[in-house]
Design an enzyme around this catalytic site. Structure first.
Site, PDB file in Angstrom:
ATOM      1  N   GLU A   1     133.453  61.163  52.309  1.00 48.33           N
ATOM      2  CA  GLU A   1     131.871  61.140  52.410  1.00 48.33           C
ATOM      3  C   GLU A   1     131.287  62.557  52.400  1.00 48.33           C
ATOM      4  OE1 GLU A   1     131.416  56.930  54.930  1.00 48.33           O
ATOM      5  OE2 GLU A   1     130.704  58.728  55.711  1.00 48.33           O
TER       6      GLU A   1
ATOM      7  N   LYS B   1     129.493  65.647  54.143  1.00 46.28           N
ATOM      8  CA  LYS B   1     129.209  65.998  55.686  1.00 46.28           C
ATOM      9  C   LYS B   1     127.856  66.431  55.577  1.00 46.28           C
ATOM     10  CE  LYS B   1     131.218  68.002  59.607  1.00 46.28           C
ATOM     11  NZ  LYS B   1     130.137  68.625  60.559  1.00 46.28           N
TER      12      LYS B   1
ATOM     13  N   ARG C   1     122.981  64.284  64.345  1.00 43.42           N
ATOM     14  CA  ARG C   1     123.441  62.837  64.439  1.00 43.42           C
ATOM     15  C   ARG C   1     122.230  61.859  65.101  1.00 43.42           C
ATOM     16  NH1 ARG C   1     129.117  61.527  64.926  1.00 43.42           N
ATOM     17  NH2 ARG C   1     129.502  59.522  64.578  1.00 43.42           N
TER      18      ARG C   1
ATOM     19  N   ARG D   1     122.969  62.366  69.596  1.00 41.03           N
ATOM     20  CA  ARG D   1     124.336  62.578  69.807  1.00 41.03           C
ATOM     21  C   ARG D   1     124.575  62.669  71.265  1.00 41.03           C
ATOM     22  NH1 ARG D   1     128.607  67.015  67.562  1.00 41.03           N
ATOM     23  NH2 ARG D   1     129.790  66.928  69.161  1.00 41.03           N
TER      24      ARG D   1
ATOM     25  N   GLU E   1     123.025  60.529  60.000  1.00 40.66           N
ATOM     26  CA  GLU E   1     122.725  62.021  60.052  1.00 40.66           C
ATOM     27  C   GLU E   1     121.364  62.088  59.700  1.00 40.66           C
ATOM     28  OE1 GLU E   1     125.100  63.971  61.729  1.00 40.66           O
ATOM     29  OE2 GLU E   1     124.299  65.978  61.134  1.00 40.66           O
TER      30      GLU E   1
ATOM     31  N   PHE F   1     126.159  56.419  57.612  1.00 38.51           N
ATOM     32  CA  PHE F   1     127.267  56.355  57.384  1.00 38.51           C
ATOM     33  C   PHE F   1     128.313  55.174  58.181  1.00 38.51           C
ATOM     34  CE2 PHE F   1     126.754  60.177  59.737  1.00 38.51           C
ATOM     35  CZ  PHE F   1     127.465  59.741  60.870  1.00 38.51           C
TER      36      PHE F   1
ATOM     37  N   ARG G   1     137.349  61.903  69.192  1.00 36.06           N
ATOM     38  CA  ARG G   1     137.683  62.728  68.383  1.00 36.06           C
ATOM     39  C   ARG G   1     139.194  62.342  67.790  1.00 36.06           C
ATOM     40  NH1 ARG G   1     135.125  67.121  66.477  1.00 36.06           N
ATOM     41  NH2 ARG G   1     134.246  67.798  68.656  1.00 36.06           N
TER      42      ARG G   1
ATOM     43  N   LYS H   1     137.275  66.306  59.247  1.00 33.53           N
ATOM     44  CA  LYS H   1     136.278  67.131  58.387  1.00 33.53           C
ATOM     45  C   LYS H   1     136.830  68.207  57.557  1.00 33.53           C
ATOM     46  CE  LYS H   1     135.122  69.206  62.480  1.00 33.53           C
ATOM     47  NZ  LYS H   1     133.874  69.839  63.468  1.00 33.53           N
TER      48      LYS H   1
END
Ligand code: ATP
Length: 606
Positions: free
Chosen positions: A266, A268, A273, A288, A318, A359, A436, A442
């Site tokens: 996707e 970025k 966020r 976020r 985003e 997303f 994470r 990413k």
């Protein structure tokens, strides 16, 4: 902010036994003086165990807050107002108090010093309990309209007169949001688990917390023995969760390798966020950091209720500003102006409109989707709405062909994005709140142009400057976050990339974070001239990562008696105010980057 939400959660439970605040102040003092993290947890466990039904209130005060972040409860008491109240209570002029404050740098210490000298006593001495303090601070938070400043000053005077010097120091720090005892939510959660649950549930409880970031609530439910309810916690409309984060790799080929040959890619987007929560026609947006941002984006809020014809939903995406004439995406900084902006929002909204690129979806019409695989979640998201200027789907392809992905990467850059986020399409590609992990990877432009990504590092100390830098700091001591041990490990000394203005304002910027000793969660072999409580995060770029006998980041992982350090670090000029210290680059990430870098060097040689 919705203070009624708070009442309905706790106050109505009819608290019967109240803990004295003196016990809390004594514990805070011990916590400030310990340099060991385990001791911090033990002190907290004892404190939490001695609470009764006032446990959630105690937990918030320990966090230095009045409630969970998402309720946004603020005492609305500025340093200036406290100085005014202290002046009224002491006959010392506001000017003199301000001068002392400028010297000492901590308003709590000033309050303590004034309290030590006071002669005024209240007519009836109140018992300073946790509940009493929480009630009084909530009164401050609630006061609004004319007379509210006076009401807040009166409330502070009330606390000042009824508490001991030590107590008023901590109360004042809580009021101003600078408690400085150096504990994180992770340490508090750890202590809550130790105090009230079987440690075998530690991971599940952390998971629950990531979807329902309210430590007061979790503590009180566990104390009541409601572990089953806690384990069932998932995404809940109107309660922000901790967002899922991505790992990083430096090439399409490595990513495809890691993802088993094929995955989704996707764009970025470089924005902010944004969680969009919808329930019964109401919309709330969160950042976020779980702060409510609904009021900053009236345009998006309105568009959300028109776009999504659902009973309830939670969407992840985003928010990106764009040029209304050309449709071109603007960089993220442009919308940071909206932060805290009270007036002219309509004007700003039309001048700099925003699109939320969605997303993910984690909840729909009463159903938790977090344990549904990514591809299915994406399908649900796609069928949910028609795209408009306010809401679009993140652009995406599914591919196992490196050439095709390279082309897609280039078009992402051309369209104003930072690169791509690869997403696993495996059956277990669940939405992992607060984690994470390798389900998302990413790939940014920086990795290709430079040696690697920027880092977000926490400042834990400083060295005095000499020569031209006399009077300010010559270098800052920076640390990564060790998310396993909840500690900060030093990774470099930073002295370049500062403009003169920034350089000479460093002592002022950090004055509120100075610690007399090394804070308990900081792991360092170096002894800087000044220690700071881990609080400020800054973005840094460096040349490479090297093995270091001095720094403690990933200590012993590569070589015995050595850690890792960043070589030639330089400040990019970006203070990451949107990140907590615990959101910094982790020691584990630095270790991964070191290994990656080594691999590339070996490949280049052969
Ligand atoms: P960075 O500073 O590189 O953005 P970060 O630490 O802020 O890193 P990461 O998790 O490392 O956050 O990078 C992912 C971030 O990219 C997300 O937090 C999100 O804000 C943003 N993002 C943009 N587009 C997407 C997308 N399609 N999917 C997931 N995240 C996206």
């Amino acid at each position: 902010m919705d203070l009624d939400d708070f009442d309905s959660l706790y106050i109505s439970t009819g608290i019967s036994l109240y803990m004295l605040f003196s016990a809390v102040a004594d514990t805070f003092e011990k916590m400030e003086n310990t340099t060991k993290r385990l001791e911090l947890t033990d002190l907290l466990v004892n404190l939490l165990r001695s609470a009764d039904e006032d446990l959630p209130l105690l937990v918030y005060l320990v966090e230095g807050k009045l409630g969970p972040d998402y309720l946004g409860i603020e005492t609305q008491m500025s340093d200036k107002l406290i100085i005014k109240a202290l002046s009224m209570a002491s006959n010392i002029s506001e000017e003199d108090i301000s001068k002392d404050y400028a010297k000492v740098g901590d308003i709590g210490t000033i309050a303590r010093e004034i309290a030590e000298k006071r002669s005024l006593k209240p007519l009836v001495q109140e018992e300073i309990t946790v509940k009493y303090i929480h009630d009084t601070l909530m009164r401050m938070a609630r006061s609004s309209g004319s007379g509210s400043t006076k009401a807040r000053i009166d409330a502070y005077m009330d606390l000042f007169l009824n508490s001991t010097p030590k107590e008023i120091m901590y109360i004042t720090r809580i009021i101003t949001g600078k408690l400085r005892i150096g504990i994180s939510d992770a340490t508090i959660l750890d202590a809550i688990v130790k105090a009230f649950a079987d440690e075998k549930y530690a991971e599940d409880i952390e998971n629950a917390f990531n979807f329902h970031p309210d430590l007061g609530y979790i503590a009180s439910e566990l104390k009541k023995g409601n572990i089953d309810d806690i384990l069932k916690l998932g995404p809940t409309p109107m309660i922000p969760f901790k967002v899922m984060l991505a790992e990083r790799l430096r090439s399409v080929e490595e990513i495809l390798d890691k993802m088993g040959g094929k995955c989704a890619f996707e764009y970025k987007y470089d924005g902010m966020r944004t969680e969009t929560h919808i329930e019964k026609g109401k919309v709330r947006l969160f950042s976020r950091g779980n702060e409510e941002t609904t009021d900053q984006f009236p345009d998006i809020t309105k568009a959300a209720s028109e776009t999504f014809k659902v009973e309830s939903a939670i969407l992840d995406g985003e928010a990106v500003p764009y040029d209304p004439d050309t449709g071109e995406l603007y960089p993220f900084q442009v919308i940071s102006h909206r932060r805290g902006r009270k007036y002219d929002l309509d004007k700003v909204s039309s001048e700099i409109p925003i699109t939320v690129f969605l997303f993910d979806i984690v909840y729909l019409n009463g159903k938790d989707l977090s344990k549904t695989p990514y591809s299915e979640r994406r399908r649900v998201l796609e069928s949910l709405f028609n795209e408009s200027d306010s809401f679009r789907l993140a652009k995406r392809i599914e591919s196992g062909d490196p050439a095709e992905v390279h082309r897609f990467f280039n078009s992402a850059i051309e369209d104003g994005c930072e690169g791509l986020v690869a997403k696993s399409t495996s059956p277990d590609s669940f939405y992992k709140a607060g984690a994470r992990g390798w389900l998302w990877i990413k790939l940014k432009r920086d990795y290709q142009a430079q040696l690697w990504d920027t880092l977000d590092l926490t400042v834990v100390g400083a060295f005095y400057g000499h020569g031209r830098r006399k009077g300010t700091y010559g270098a800052l001591l920076l640390a990564t976050y060790n998310d396993k041990n909840d500690t900060f490990e030093t990774v470099c000394k930073l002295g370049s990339g500062f403009s003169d203005d920034v350089l000479f304002s460093l002592p002022k910027r950090f004055e509120n974070y100075v610690s007399k000793e090394k804070p308990a969660r900081v792991i360092s072999n170096l002894e800087p001239d000044v220690w700071f409580y881990p609080s400020v995060v800054m973005e840094v770029i460096g040349a490479e990562i090297t093995v270091s006998p001095i720094h403690t980041c990933a200590y012993g992982e590569i070589e015995k008696d050595s850690g890792l350090s960043v070589r030639f670090p330089r400040f990019t000029g970006k203070w990451r105010d949107d990140k907590k210290p615990e959101d910094s680059t982790t020691s584990r990430e630095i270790l991964e980057m070191y290994k990656e870098q080594k691999k590339t060097i070996t490949e280049e040689k052969s």
